[in-house]
Design an enzyme around this catalytic site. Structure first.
Site, PDB file in Angstrom:
ATOM      1  N   THR A 326       0.807  -1.437   0.051  1.00 37.98           N
ATOM      2  CA  THR A 326      -0.119  -0.038  -0.179  1.00 37.98           C
ATOM      3  C   THR A 326       0.764   1.513  -0.161  1.00 37.98           C
ATOM      4  O   THR A 326       2.126   0.889   0.699  1.00 37.98           O
ATOM      5  CB  THR A 326      -0.929  -0.080   0.916  1.00 37.98           C
ATOM      6  N   ASP A 327       0.013   2.013  -0.036  1.00 36.06           N
ATOM      7  CA  ASP A 327       1.064   4.069  -0.022  1.00 36.06           C
ATOM      8  C   ASP A 327       1.026   3.991   1.447  1.00 36.06           C
ATOM      9  O   ASP A 327       0.082   3.142   2.371  1.00 36.06           O
ATOM     10  CB  ASP A 327       0.304   4.602  -1.027  1.00 36.06           C
ATOM     11  N   TRP A 328       1.793   4.912   1.488  1.00 29.23           N
ATOM     12  CA  TRP A 328       2.255   5.133   3.028  1.00 29.23           C
ATOM     13  C   TRP A 328       0.823   5.307   3.790  1.00 29.23           C
ATOM     14  O   TRP A 328      -0.117   6.813   3.342  1.00 29.23           O
ATOM     15  CB  TRP A 328       3.722   5.741   3.700  1.00 29.23           C
TER      16      TRP A 328
END
Length: 623
Positions: A326-328
């Site tokens: 996932t993105d942050w």
């Protein structure tokens, strides 16, 4: 001290990672990565498997030492996350020198050997070979060779040039122990206001797909191996069509829209990335609004939470079985100093962190970016809400990449060799040439039959009025003057316009909002042009509205990250610029507002269309 290599009775040399004095299958370099993954997975505790599923930032000590306290952005001491939480994937931020980075890698890998099975660390990085300095996006080159931003590589419009860049960047990464790239960013920049275009490769889907193939070839090779850098291709299914161009890092930019119905157009580069074996894929933060595929409404939640996007489309329809990270910070808010950035839990803001994590796993993701909350996942397993079989599914994918990269056999680097290779003179020269070649000439006015560019054609030095161009670079070409009335030519470098914002963490580093230059700046440039030929160069991190400049400039160009020396080499024709626009330049903000966010080249009557660029040789000609 690191655990020494041992020799098995049959003569096989191996690293005794669990310290039992026996050559276990996962330690056996003769076995396939798949066989070694299967063996190790069966040996790991639940805590070790869960630790694999988190990737966050830890920072580098000034002399390569491990930081045993929270850093500027990182939240925990190094030993706490590596040993206490069994984590083995970390995103490195600021690097001062190659020696520092290499020493840090070796210290980190030595610490990892103290864990029960000696699982090596995978160090990742955002792009760091260009000019942008934004802790949420990319880092300037520092000790590494410096190139134009990816948009500039696209402007050169040469797949061999992109492959050459990627191969050099790979060598420099590997030398200091960086084995995972959180790039390429292959979002199609169809919305002119979007703030992340500099790291994209433009908005021509077919050409971006070709660039993607060359990029992955340079970093990964044909297959992942001991000299590869594993790429995380992002941001699936394409982060470009943000509503009104606002970025999905922030609550006001959470909506992603498809008014032209071009969702599948944005998938094309990802289809190529999958064919080329990208090691990982990252979904974007954006929340699709009003999107339907095959007659089915897509749930209006961020792509990282979206099972229809990750499991049904990416894994099912497109056949991808690699790692999805996932993105942050999709689970928890991010607090840095006195600023906060809410978790990018778009569409699921009302869910608790455990509920968000459960939904992300159900969607099909394998690894949580920017998080270290292993306790939440362990509790979900203990409560029966997530099965250990589901943990095994992700842990297997993640371990396989580590084995393919050869990290279990030797994650250490030669510090002296790293210092000699990183930023090597020939690498820097190739980067300098790419910076100059990427310059895109948009206007080149003739006076008495002589075009303004190339500059400095005569043998004598000229008087130059300049703004935002360093004196050292100018000295090779002329004499600097402070009054345009005394100048033979004026050279002004500008950044593309944006609206400054600084409420949320990271927001100040993102260029968003209007693309129009302020009227006072335009008037001041006009007064300079009254005195001498005016050359304006705009840094194209977004497509500025240049319409007011065209009537009075003698030459107009854009750069995508270039030093003053590289820019002057291009303007003088020493390194002929060959850039062509990877995006169009709109005529007005009205045209931008009327365009559709997901459609390429959709502004009415652009001043400069996609792929426009003039040559310095012979009559000005459209490339």
């Amino acid at each position: 001290m690191t655990r020494s290599f041992l020799t098995a009775p049959d003569g096989t040399t191996f690293r005794d990672l669990n310290g039992n004095g026996v050559l276990d299958p996962y330690e056996d370099p003769r076995l396939s990565p798949e066989e070694r993954t299967d063996d190790l997975l069966g040996r790991l505790s639940l805590e070790e498997k869960v630790g694999l599923m988190f990737q966050t930032v830890i920072e580098v000590g000034d002399d390569g030492e491990l930081l045993e306290a929270p850093g500027r952005i990182s939240k925990s001491a190094t030993t706490e996350v590596v040993v206490g939480k069994n984590m083995s994937h970390f995103n490195v931020h600021h690097i001062q020198t190659a020696r520092q980075a290499a020493e840090w890698n070796n210290n980190l890998q030595e610490l990892a050997e103290s864990t029960p099975h000696g699982i090596p660390v995978t160090i990742s990085t955002d792009p760091r070979h260009a000019f942008v300095e934004n802790s949420g996006v990319a880092f300037s080159a520092g000790p590494f060779s410096q190139w134009p931003e990816p948009m500039g590589l696209a402007a050169i419009d040469d797949v061999d040039a992109i492959r050459a860049f990627a191969d050099i960047a790979r060598q420099e990464y590997v030398a200091v122990g960086i084995r995972a790239a959180l790039h390429p960013q292959i979002d199609l920049a169809t919305e002119p206001r979007w703030g992340r275009q500099a790291q994209s490769l433009g908005h021509d889907a077919d050409r971006v797909a070709e660039f993607t193939a060359a990029y992955l070839e340079g970093f990964q090779g044909d297959v992942l191996g001991a000299t590869s850098v594993a790429c995380t291709t992002k941001h699936f299914p394409g982060g470009g069509p943000q509503k009104d161009g606002e970025d999905a890092h922030f609550p006001y930019g959470r909506e992603q829209v498809y008014p032209a119905g071009m969702f599948d157009y944005h998938l094309r580069p990802f289809e190529e990335a999958i064919r080329r074996g990208t090691a990982a894929i990252m979904p974007y933060y954006g929340m699709p609004v009003g999107l339907e595929r095959d007659g089915e409404a897509i749930e209006e939640v961020g792509f990282g939470y979206n099972r229809q996007i990750i499991t049904d489309l990416l894994r099912g329809e497109l056949g991808y079985d690699g790692v999805v990270v996932t993105d942050w910070e999709l689970v928890n808010d991010n607090h840095v100093g006195d600023q906060v950035l809410p978790a990018r839990a778009w569409g699921v803001e009302s869910l608790t962190p455990p509920e968000r994590m459960e939904k992300i796993l159900h969607a099909g993701a394998d690894q949580f970016g920017g998080e270290e909350c292993v306790d939440i996942l362990l509790d979900l397993v203990a409560e029966g809400r997530v099965t250990e079989e589901r943990i095994d599914e992700s842990a297997r994918r993640i371990l396989l990449v580590k084995f393919q990269l050869g990290l279990f056999d030797d994650p250490y680097v030669d510090v002296d060799a790293a210092e000699a290779l990183v930023g090597r003179a020939d690498f820097r020269e190739q980067g300098h040439r790419a910076q100059a070649e990427s310059i895109t000439i948009l206007e080149n006015v003739e006076r008495d039959g002589v075009p303004t560019l190339p500059l400095f054609a005569g043998p004598e030095k000229v008087a130059i009025y300049s703004e935002n161009v360093g004196a050292d670079a100018l000295a090779a070409w002329g004499t600097s003057v402070t009054d345009p009335a005394d100048a033979d030519v004026a050279i002004v470098r500008l950044g593309a316009p944006f609206e400054p914002r600084d409420d949320l963490f990271l927001e100040a580093w993102f260029h968003q909002g209007s693309l129009e230059f302020p009227p006072g700046l335009v008037h001041r440039l006009l007064r300079i042009a009254d005195h001498c030929p005016l050359v304006v160069v705009v840094n194209l991190d977004r497509p500025a509205i240049m319409t007011p400049l065209v009537p009075f400039v003698s030459a107009l160009a854009v750069d995508y990250g270039s030093s003053d020396a590289a820019l002057l080499d291009a303007l003088a024709g020493v390194i002929p610029p060959r850039g062509s626009l990877p995006v169009e330049i709109p005529r007005s903000m009205d045209a931008v507002r009327a365009s559709r966010e997901d459609a390429p080249s959709d502004t009415e009557n652009p001043v400069y269309p996609l792929h426009y660029g003039l040559s310095l040789h012979g009559p000005a000609a459209l490339r």
